[in-house]
Scaffold this motif. Structure first.
Motif, PDB file in Angstrom:
ATOM      1  N   ILE A  30       0.875  -1.170   0.000  1.00 43.97           N
ATOM      2  CA  ILE A  30       0.000   0.000   0.000  1.00 43.97           C
ATOM      3  C   ILE A  30       0.912   1.219   0.000  1.00 43.97           C
ATOM      4  N   ARG A  31       0.910   1.902  -1.126  1.00 49.05           N
ATOM      5  CA  ARG A  31       1.813   3.048  -1.327  1.00 49.05           C
ATOM      6  C   ARG A  31       1.025   4.344  -1.183  1.00 49.05           C
ATOM      7  N   GLU A  32       1.504   5.259  -0.339  1.00 49.99           N
ATOM      8  CA  GLU A  32       0.867   6.577  -0.246  1.00 49.99           C
ATOM      9  C   GLU A  32       1.104   7.265  -1.581  1.00 49.99           C
ATOM     10  N   ASN A  33       0.054   7.884  -2.134  1.00 56.85           N
ATOM     11  CA  ASN A  33       0.086   8.261  -3.541  1.00 56.85           C
ATOM     12  C   ASN A  33       0.118   9.754  -3.802  1.00 56.85           C
ATOM     13  N   THR A  34       0.056  10.576  -2.761  1.00 62.87           N
ATOM     14  CA  THR A  34      -0.104  12.023  -3.002  1.00 62.87           C
ATOM     15  C   THR A  34       0.972  12.876  -2.339  1.00 62.87           C
ATOM     16  N   GLU A  35       1.809  12.278  -1.470  1.00 69.00           N
ATOM     17  CA  GLU A  35       2.767  13.090  -0.712  1.00 69.00           C
ATOM     18  C   GLU A  35       4.204  12.672  -1.034  1.00 69.00           C
ATOM     19  N   GLY A  36       5.077  12.691  -0.019  1.00 70.53           N
ATOM     20  CA  GLY A  36       6.475  12.285  -0.189  1.00 70.53           C
ATOM     21  C   GLY A  36       7.197  13.185  -1.182  1.00 70.53           C
ATOM     22  N   LEU A  37       8.148  12.611  -1.887  1.00 66.18           N
ATOM     23  CA  LEU A  37       8.913  13.401  -2.868  1.00 66.18           C
ATOM     24  C   LEU A  37       8.083  13.723  -4.106  1.00 66.18           C
ATOM     25  N   TYR A  38       6.919  13.065  -4.251  1.00 64.15           N
ATOM     26  CA  TYR A  38       6.049  13.325  -5.395  1.00 64.15           C
ATOM     27  C   TYR A  38       5.249  14.608  -5.222  1.00 64.15           C
ATOM     28  N   SER A  39       5.525  15.359  -4.132  1.00 66.87           N
ATOM     29  CA  SER A  39       4.929  16.686  -4.005  1.00 66.87           C
ATOM     30  C   SER A  39       5.368  17.542  -5.196  1.00 66.87           C
ATOM     31  N   GLY A  40       6.480  17.160  -5.843  1.00 67.36           N
ATOM     32  CA  GLY A  40       6.958  17.911  -7.018  1.00 67.36           C
ATOM     33  C   GLY A  40       7.491  19.282  -6.655  1.00 67.36           C
ATOM     34  N   LEU A  41       7.754  19.532  -5.367  1.00 58.12           N
ATOM     35  CA  LEU A  41       8.242  20.852  -4.947  1.00 58.12           C
ATOM     36  C   LEU A  41       9.765  20.844  -4.995  1.00 58.12           C
ATOM     37  N   GLU A  42      10.303  21.392  -6.069  1.00 61.20           N
ATOM     38  CA  GLU A  42      11.750  21.432  -6.240  1.00 61.20           C
ATOM     39  C   GLU A  42      12.138  22.850  -6.618  1.00 61.20           C
ATOM     40  N   GLU A  46       5.477   5.313   2.379  1.00 61.96           N
ATOM     41  CA  GLU A  46       5.291   6.564   1.635  1.00 61.96           C
ATOM     42  C   GLU A  46       5.569   6.314   0.148  1.00 61.96           C
ATOM     43  N   ASN A  47       5.366   7.373  -0.620  1.00 59.00           N
ATOM     44  CA  ASN A  47       5.291   7.296  -2.076  1.00 59.00           C
ATOM     45  C   ASN A  47       6.515   6.680  -2.778  1.00 59.00           C
ATOM     46  N   LEU A  48       7.701   7.254  -2.574  1.00 53.34           N
ATOM     47  CA  LEU A  48       8.873   6.778  -3.331  1.00 53.34           C
ATOM     48  C   LEU A  48       9.296   5.375  -2.898  1.00 53.34           C
ATOM     49  N   PHE A  49       9.237   5.110  -1.591  1.00 53.64           N
ATOM     50  CA  PHE A  49       9.580   3.758  -1.125  1.00 53.64           C
ATOM     51  C   PHE A  49       8.631   2.745  -1.778  1.00 53.64           C
ATOM     52  N   GLY A  50       7.346   3.139  -1.905  1.00 57.84           N
ATOM     53  CA  GLY A  50       6.349   2.235  -2.498  1.00 57.84           C
ATOM     54  C   GLY A  50       6.601   2.024  -3.981  1.00 57.84           C
ATOM     55  N   ASP A  51       7.045   3.076  -4.660  1.00 59.80           N
ATOM     56  CA  ASP A  51       7.352   2.973  -6.086  1.00 59.80           C
ATOM     57  C   ASP A  51       8.469   1.942  -6.288  1.00 59.80           C
ATOM     58  N   ILE A  52       9.525   2.079  -5.497  1.00 60.55           N
ATOM     59  CA  ILE A  52      10.696   1.217  -5.682  1.00 60.55           C
ATOM     60  C   ILE A  52      10.401  -0.220  -5.233  1.00 60.55           C
ATOM     61  N   LEU A  53       9.830  -0.372  -4.044  1.00 67.01           N
ATOM     62  CA  LEU A  53       9.616  -1.740  -3.542  1.00 67.01           C
ATOM     63  C   LEU A  53       8.536  -2.485  -4.338  1.00 67.01           C
ATOM     64  N   SER A  54       7.610  -1.746  -4.988  1.00 64.90           N
ATOM     65  CA  SER A  54       6.620  -2.489  -5.774  1.00 64.90           C
ATOM     66  C   SER A  54       7.220  -2.968  -7.097  1.00 64.90           C
ATOM     67  N   ASP A  55       8.160  -2.218  -7.685  1.00 69.39           N
ATOM     68  CA  ASP A  55       8.878  -2.756  -8.857  1.00 69.39           C
ATOM     69  C   ASP A  55       9.704  -3.975  -8.429  1.00 69.39           C
TER      70      ASP A  55
END
Ligand code: ATP
Length: 335
Positions: A116-128, A223-232
């Motif tokens: 279960i990956r959080e889908n709206t926060e983490g580094l995917y906030s896109g705030l750079e 959270e988002n990025l951990f979920g992206d990587i561990l699901s691949d």
């Protein structure tokens, strides 16, 4: 009455796997009215944006979408359309099951985890932003509310599906404030679910443990990025990206898509394995109350992949996308 579903074919291998999925779902006898909408870089010239308002409006109207992958340009160019859809519709929970199918050759025989990956926060906030030339800052957002809802989602799902354990994955030893907050919320919510075992685990060690013995895990929330990587990583345990389905769930809408991206190296060649999107389609059928059709398709997929001559290249076979689909449709007729 027909189920109205928004269909976004996407780009790269998207249109090929979307077409295959549509054929299989239709053949299962579910009455679906597909409303096809565009998204992706190929449509900027017409709509002025890779995510046209009419596409989002269609999902808001039908409340359910099946979506092929959409390419995100690397380094520069427009931001991820996939991420934008999740944010615009507040699809906060990304459900990513990884289950070995008996017929598919894999290192492990009995993987059955759900990320279960959080889908709206983490580094995917896109705030750079550029701090000074040569230094860039990216903001990783973790909120108490965002953590609460995703962790509660994981426990509720574990309870509904009679799962035994929830693992909260984090890096709170280094990210003491942000992941410290996530972990504190997880520990607090776990007390409301005494029937479900709870553990927490550091993300890097979790990657190692998943590779060594994935059967020690059940439901994992992160959270988002951990979920992206561990699901691949998890898709690699069950035969690769061509096998991994997912669902993006919010309070009002749900968008079903494969874990994989647009795979430009094999796009347009008829080589893609459509199983990931077909299984995402069965998650969608369960969601809209068509569980019997979903189970028939799942059985037919298992039977089809058990025969090596039906397997696509990613699974070590020689079949093309449509060879596999034809065999699957035949097995579906007999299921
Ligand atoms: P993104 O970062 O956009 O999510 P990704 O990291 O998931 O993308 P992909 O492009 O999907 O990367 O996949 C990486 C490689 O895996 C592809 O180049 C392709 O070779 C293989 N692959 C992915 N999906 C499939 C599929 N459905 N069938 C066969 N091979 C696939």
């Amino acid at each position: 009455m027909a189920h109205r579903i928004t269909l976004i074919p996407g780009d790269g291998i998207g249109p090929e796997v979307a077409q295959a999925t549509k054929m299989v779902l239709d053949a299962a006898g579910v009455d679906i009215e597909w409303i096809e909408k565009k998204a992706g870089g190929d449509h900027i010239h017409k709509f002025g944006t890779p995510l046209p308002e009419e596409t989002l409006a269609s999902i808001r109207e039908t409340t359910v979408a099946l979506k092929g992958p959409i390419t995100t340009p690397v380094g520069s160019g427009f931001g991820s359309v996939n991420v934008k859809i999740r944010k615009e519709l507040d699809l906060y929970a990304n459900y990513r099951p990884a289950k070995t199918l008996p017929g598919v050759p894999t290192r492990y025989k009995n993987v059955d985890t759900i990320i279960i990956r959080e889908n709206t926060e983490g580094l995917y906030s896109g705030l750079e932003h550029l701090v000074i030339p040569g230094v860039v800052e990216s903001q990783r957002i973790i909120t108490e509310e965002g953590s609460k809802r995703i962790i509660r989602f994981a426990f509720e799902l574990a309870r509904q599906q009679n799962r035994k354990k929830v693992t909260a994955v984090h890096k709170a030893n280094i990210l003491k404030l942000s992941d410290g907050l996530f972990l504190e919320v997880a520990r607090r919510i776990a007390r409301d679910y005494p029937d479900i075992e709870f553990e927490d685990a550091i993300v890097d060690a979790t990657a190692m443990r998943l590779v060594m013995d994935p059967t020690q895990f059940d439901v994992l929330v992160m959270e988002n990025l951990f979920g992206d990587i561990l699901s691949d990583l998890s898709s690699g345990l069950i035969g690769g990206l061509g096998m991994a389905p997912s669902a993006n769930i919010g309070e009002s809408y749900a968008v079903f898509e494969a874990v994989h991206g647009s795979a430009p190296d094999i796009a347009g060649k008829g080589l893609a394995n459509p199983t990931a999107l077909i299984l995402s389609g069965t998650l969608m059928l369960h969601h809209i109350g068509e569980g019997n059709a979903a189970k028939r398709i799942e059985k037919a997929v298992e039977k089809t992949l058990a025969d090596p001559s039906n397997r696509t290249g990613d699974l070590g076979g020689k079949a093309k996308t449509m060879d596999y689909v034809k065999a699957l449709l035949k097995n579906l007729e007999e299921t």
